[in-house]
Design a protein around this motif. Structure first.
Motif, PDB file in Angstrom:
ATOM      1  N   PHE A 195      10.504 -39.368 -22.814  1.00  0.00           N
ATOM      2  CA  PHE A 195      11.568 -40.325 -22.525  1.00  0.00           C
ATOM      3  C   PHE A 195      10.999 -41.518 -21.763  1.00  0.00           C
ATOM      4  O   PHE A 195      10.005 -41.393 -21.032  1.00  0.00           O
ATOM      5  N   ASN A 196      11.657 -42.660 -21.926  1.00  0.00           N
ATOM      6  CA  ASN A 196      11.255 -43.812 -21.128  1.00  0.00           C
ATOM      7  C   ASN A 196      11.985 -43.766 -19.780  1.00  0.00           C
ATOM      8  O   ASN A 196      12.710 -42.797 -19.485  1.00  0.00           O
ATOM      9  N   ASP A 197      11.816 -44.791 -18.968  1.00  0.00           N
ATOM     10  CA  ASP A 197      12.407 -44.775 -17.625  1.00  0.00           C
ATOM     11  C   ASP A 197      13.925 -44.892 -17.627  1.00  0.00           C
ATOM     12  O   ASP A 197      14.578 -44.761 -16.592  1.00  0.00           O
ATOM     13  N   LYS A 198      14.517 -45.142 -18.810  1.00  0.00           N
ATOM     14  CA  LYS A 198      15.973 -45.196 -18.938  1.00  0.00           C
ATOM     15  C   LYS A 198      16.534 -43.934 -19.598  1.00  0.00           C
ATOM     16  O   LYS A 198      17.674 -43.906 -20.040  1.00  0.00           O
ATOM     17  N   ASN A 199      15.702 -42.874 -19.668  1.00  0.00           N
ATOM     18  CA  ASN A 199      16.074 -41.582 -20.261  1.00  0.00           C
ATOM     19  C   ASN A 199      16.395 -41.683 -21.751  1.00  0.00           C
ATOM     20  O   ASN A 199      17.183 -40.883 -22.279  1.00  0.00           O
ATOM     21  N   VAL A 200      15.784 -42.635 -22.417  1.00  0.00           N
ATOM     22  CA  VAL A 200      15.934 -42.763 -23.861  1.00  0.00           C
ATOM     23  C   VAL A 200      14.724 -42.104 -24.521  1.00  0.00           C
ATOM     24  O   VAL A 200      13.583 -42.415 -24.171  1.00  0.00           O
ATOM     25  N   PRO A 201      14.936 -41.140 -25.447  1.00  0.00           N
ATOM     26  CA  PRO A 201      13.786 -40.486 -26.088  1.00  0.00           C
ATOM     27  C   PRO A 201      12.978 -41.466 -26.927  1.00  0.00           C
ATOM     28  O   PRO A 201      13.539 -42.242 -27.705  1.00  0.00           O
ATOM     29  N   VAL A 202      11.662 -41.457 -26.723  1.00  0.00           N
ATOM     30  CA  VAL A 202      10.789 -42.377 -27.455  1.00  0.00           C
ATOM     31  C   VAL A 202       9.885 -41.654 -28.445  1.00  0.00           C
ATOM     32  O   VAL A 202       9.341 -42.267 -29.372  1.00  0.00           O
ATOM     33  N   SER A 203       9.721 -40.337 -28.275  1.00  0.00           N
ATOM     34  CA  SER A 203       8.915 -39.571 -29.239  1.00  0.00           C
ATOM     35  C   SER A 203       9.292 -38.104 -29.175  1.00  0.00           C
ATOM     36  O   SER A 203       9.769 -37.610 -28.145  1.00  0.00           O
ATOM     37  N   LEU A 204       9.094 -37.423 -30.306  1.00  0.00           N
ATOM     38  CA  LEU A 204       9.364 -35.982 -30.379  1.00  0.00           C
ATOM     39  C   LEU A 204       8.307 -35.335 -31.260  1.00  0.00           C
ATOM     40  O   LEU A 204       8.065 -35.780 -32.380  1.00  0.00           O
ATOM     41  N   ALA A 205       7.681 -34.290 -30.754  1.00  0.00           N
ATOM     42  CA  ALA A 205       6.634 -33.587 -31.504  1.00  0.00           C
ATOM     43  C   ALA A 205       6.932 -32.087 -31.503  1.00  0.00           C
ATOM     44  O   ALA A 205       7.472 -31.549 -30.529  1.00  0.00           O
ATOM     45  N   TYR A 206       6.604 -31.439 -32.601  1.00  0.00           N
ATOM     46  CA  TYR A 206       6.879 -30.000 -32.751  1.00  0.00           C
ATOM     47  C   TYR A 206       5.605 -29.258 -33.132  1.00  0.00           C
ATOM     48  O   TYR A 206       4.811 -29.728 -33.951  1.00  0.00           O
ATOM     49  N   ASN A 207       5.395 -28.120 -32.515  1.00  0.00           N
ATOM     50  CA  ASN A 207       4.324 -27.239 -32.983  1.00  0.00           C
ATOM     51  C   ASN A 207       4.763 -25.787 -32.825  1.00  0.00           C
ATOM     52  O   ASN A 207       5.671 -25.471 -32.057  1.00  0.00           O
ATOM     53  N   ASP A 208       4.117 -24.936 -33.582  1.00  0.00           N
ATOM     54  CA  ASP A 208       4.499 -23.526 -33.655  1.00  0.00           C
ATOM     55  C   ASP A 208       3.434 -22.667 -32.977  1.00  0.00           C
ATOM     56  O   ASP A 208       2.237 -22.861 -33.174  1.00  0.00           O
ATOM     57  N   VAL A 209       3.906 -21.711 -32.159  1.00  0.00           N
ATOM     58  CA  VAL A 209       3.004 -20.768 -31.498  1.00  0.00           C
ATOM     59  C   VAL A 209       3.295 -19.375 -32.043  1.00  0.00           C
ATOM     60  O   VAL A 209       4.421 -18.876 -31.914  1.00  0.00           O
ATOM     61  N   THR A 210       2.320 -18.759 -32.679  1.00  0.00           N
ATOM     62  CA  THR A 210       2.491 -17.402 -33.199  1.00  0.00           C
ATOM     63  C   THR A 210       2.417 -16.416 -32.043  1.00  0.00           C
ATOM     64  O   THR A 210       1.450 -16.411 -31.271  1.00  0.00           O
TER      65      THR A 210
END
Length: 289
Positions: free
Chosen positions: A206-221
């Motif tokens: 999130f930026n300093d205004k609590n707006v999401p700027v990126s999202l990443a996903y990964n899987d853990v077995t």
């Protein structure tokens, strides 16, 4: 995970319990006890949670502080409604995360126990839109929907319906694993596997205004190579020991029932039928003493 990251929410899309896997009640309580220890933040109510009866669910949910949530399912009894919230809003270091869940009515058909004690809104789009609006009203910067659908059904739902303000949808009920998060209209979507085989890790910046700027996903077995957590390991050990006892008692009970049924068949025979049954292979009478 919590040691390495400051703001963590732990979620589940539902179907924690499994009636078909014996001993089902002991297994369900073991899972609930473990989840309570791991401090889950929200769990979507799906069909398996109520498949062993609403009384068992309410007892277990109360004992182990299960944070159940659903936008489209409610309990008919007023006394049970406190166990199932429409939304949950978590405050994390100045950031608010709202969580809700949806499970289509079709999953509560068939052999689902106590389905008559549920109020299910068939219009999940309306229910979800209303819940997201409620979360935003409470100041949620990021909103999450835990969906108990197949991967394809969840994607189709997002493509065909606008849900204003929904940041992320997580798909359950399936073994499809998302290679990465995808964005469908204005909502990110990921699908995780079933049966606790994998842990899906979603990192949002999130930026300093609590707006999401990126999202990443990964899987853990979740393999045997991962280090054990001592308290969880002890819970699992206790489950294994208790399961053996239950299985032995069940076998003894089944043997007694079979013996009683066999004896009844013999006692119900007429004298000539009894003699005939007692004949040996070569026509010789078996000694009765």
């Amino acid at each position: 995970m919590r040691k390495e990251n400051q703001n963590v929410v732990l979620l589940d899309c539902g179907d924690m319990f499994t009636k078909s896997k014996k001993p089902s009640e002991l297994r369900a309580k073991t899972i609930a006890r473990s989840m309570d220890l791991m401090k889950y933040d929200a769990v979507n109510l799906a069909d398996e949670e109520v498949n062993m009866g609403l009384s068992f669910f309410t007892e277990t949910a109360t004992e182990f502080h299960m944070p159940m949530v659903s936008a489209n399912v409610k309990f008919k009894k007023e006394t049970d409604r406190k166990l199932l919230k429409t939304i949950i809003v978590k405050s994390l270091s100045g950031l608010k995360v709202g969580i809700t869940g949806v499970t289509p009515e079709v999953f509560f058909k068939g052999d689902v126990s106590d389905k008559n004690n549920l109020i299910i809104d068939q219009d999940i789009h309306k229910a979800l839109t209303s819940s997201v609006a409620e979360m935003k009203k409470e100041g949620a910067d990021f909103t999450i929907a835990l969906t108990h659908m197949s991967n394809e059904a969840a994607r189709n739902f997002l493509q065909l319906n606008d849900v204003p303000g929904l940041s992320l949808a997580i798909g359950g009920h399936g073994r499809f694993l998302s290679p990465d998060a995808v964005k469908i209209k204005e909502t990110y979507f990921v699908q995780n596997s079933a049966s606790g085989e994998h842990l899906g890790v979603i990192k949002v910046r999130f930026n300093d205004k609590n707006v999401p700027v990126s999202l990443a996903y990964n899987d853990v077995t979740l393999s045997m190579d991962l280090p054990e957590e001592p308290k969880i390991a002890q819970i699992v050990k206790n489950f294994d020991l208790e399961s053996i006892k239950i299985e032995e008692e069940s076998r003894k009970t089944e043997d007694k029932v079979k013996e009683a049924e066999a004896l009844k068949k013999v006692l119900d025979l007429k004298p000539e039928e009894f003699v005939k049954k007692m004949k040996g292979k070569e026509g010789q009478t078996v000694p009765l003493d």
